[in-house]
Write an enzyme that holds these catalytic residues in place. Structure first.
Site: not given
Lengths: 305, 193
Positions: B122-123
């Site tokens: 999750c970036l």
């Protein structure tokens, strides 16, 4: 001098472009139209050169035949030549492109645009401006559209403006998709990117599997589904990112593209201050703006010429 | 089309003049056959500004059209709880690059609130905040940053996030244990030291 024009795409914009260019037969005497697609029922609301009898046939060929049969005088007196190419335009040799005076496009994908842009810049580079073919790129999406006039090596090429591209997908964080889905788009995105990869969206069985997985996950997260709207067609529309296109936007954008061609032909364009990009947004009121997009000095495609 | 013809002639003379005076930049001929997405990736590689904690490697030649460009990245943080570990990532690029970001996956099973057990990351800049104006260097720095600054909100690894939210020291301890290849709450993590 009469010109030879290549139309890329024989879809909604392509039909409009072809019609406009045929009407411009005083200055255009040869039109080639290339498309690798075949006609579908859902095209007929805007691709007016086709009828239900044409479903399954080549768009380029049917479009060309329509013009030939409706303008027999132009064709028979050799005032206009129409050639259809039922092939993948990313496979055409560069020599094929070099015989045209204009390339005008009504494509629905980014890859072929980038391909043609690259080939036309390459042509300008390798011929040292002997061949420098204006590429007028039209694009529509629902009630919005654009027209870009690209003169390779002179005005901004397609790749010069790539940094301004909005993200059209992947707009929701992965953690939301996985842990916190709030709407049906999040549900569908999870199912196709995590649970069921490699589905064939055209296969009925796969479509039903997709639907049942989505319903299951929506129930798990208490997301309400509108039973009237929520069916396989709706989901497929979302996963394939189908945007309904309308004939009105096509007409406006195709008109603008052909205007640009006319202005170059009749020397009405001021190349030093060319407003090479036009954006149109008809979704709220009517917004139309033309502006100069500069070349990018470090553009990976045209920066070296 | 007189104006266009004049313009072409002018450009032709200009480039000829530049060639004579040696000022013209000649295009790299090996790039001509590559697709625009691959040329852009090559350009990113040429201008790569790699932090010293990171190494990367292109797995196949960009001119090999049968292979999607794949870059393996190894990050060895020099500070923070992940100090001592070496974390491997795959970055897969498609022809739509840089309009679409590469798909990134962590190859090690690690104890991290923003990386799940399958390696999903999750970036923001790899998804919702991606922009074609970003490049390979931005992605590398973004991934490196995941080891220095992580968050327990909106986690991909719930357990890791809970520990982090409640007790940061305990979290750091578990990170160290996970990096040695231990089992935490019935999950065996990869040894990355």
């Amino acid at each position: 001098m009469l010109c030879k024009v290549l139309i890329l795409g024989a879809g909604g914009l392509g039909c409009e472009l072809l019609k406009n260019l045929v009407m411009l037969n005083e200055i255009v005497n040869e039109i080639h139209i290339i498309d690798y697609d075949t006609i579908e029922l859902t095209n007929l609301n805007r691709q007016f050169l086709f009828t239900t009898n044409d479903i399954g046939k080549s768009k380029a060929e049917v479009a060309a035949n329509y013009i030939k049969s409706h303008f027999p005088k132009l064709i028979n007196e050799d005032k206009l030549k129409i050639v259809a190419h039922y092939k993948d335009l990313t496979k055409v040799p560069i020599g094929f492109l070099s015989k045209f005076d204009f390339v005008i496009s009504g494509l629905d994908a980014i890859e072929p645009r980038r391909f043609i842009n690259q080939k036309l810049v390459e042509l300008t580079r390798t011929t040292n401006f002997e061949k420098c073919i204006p590429f007028i790129d039209g694009g529509v999406e629902g009630l919005k559209g654009h027209a870009k006039t690209i003169i390779p090596g002179i005005t901004a090429c397609w790749e010069c403006s790539i940094d301004t591209f909005p993200l059209t997908q992947l707009t929701v964080p992965m953690c939301t998709i996985i842990n916190n889905p709030r709407n049906i788009d999040h549900i569908i995105e999870y199912v196709v990117s995590v649970e069921l990869k490699n589905l064939n969206y055209d296969n009925e069985e796969d479509q039903n599997t997709l639907l049942s997985h989505c319903i299951q996950r929506a129930n798990k997260y208490n997301i309400e589904l509108d039973p009237l709207k929520f069916n396989t067609n709706y989901i497929i529309g979302i996963v394939k990112k189908i945007i309904p296109n309308v004939c009105t936007t096509n007409a406006i954008i195709a008109g603008q593209c052909c205007n640009e061609l006319l202005k170059i032909y009749y020397d009405l364009s001021d190349f030093d201050n060319l407003e090479n990009f036009t954006n149109y947004n008809g979704s709220q009121g009517s917004y139309l703006i033309s502006f100069s997009h500069d070349r990018m000095p470090d553009c990976v495609i045209c920066g070296d010429i | 089309m007189l104006k266009l013809r004049e313009l072409k002639e002018r450009k032709k003379r200009e480039t000829q003049f530049l060639e004579k005076t040696g000022g013209a930049t000649t295009g790299e001929p090996n790039l001509i056959s590559l697709s625009p997405g691959r040329i852009r990736l090559q350009n990113d590689l040429d201008h790569l500004n790699l932090p010293p904690q990171c190494t990367l490697e292109l797995q196949s030649s960009l001119s090999d059209m049968n292979e999607q460009p794949l870059i393996t990245l190894c990050i060895s943080p020099r500070e923070g709880p992940y100090l001592g570990g070496a974390f491997k990532f795959n970055l897969k690029f498609n022809e739509m690059y840089p309009i679409e970001p590469p798909s990134a996956i962590c190859l090690n099973k690690i104890f991290h609130p923003n990386i799940d057990l399958n390696g999903k990351i999750c970036l923001n800049i790899l998804r919702e905040d991606w922009s074609p104006a970003l490049d390979l260097t931005s992605i590398v720095i973004g991934l490196l940053y995941l080891f220095l600054d992580f968050t327990s909100t909106d986690p991909l690894n719930q357990q890791a996030a809970e520990v982090l939210a409640n007790d940061r020291n305990r979290f750091c301890e578990l990170v160290q244990r996970a990096m040695l290849g231990s089992e935490i709450n019935n999950v065996r993590y990869d040894r990355v030291v």
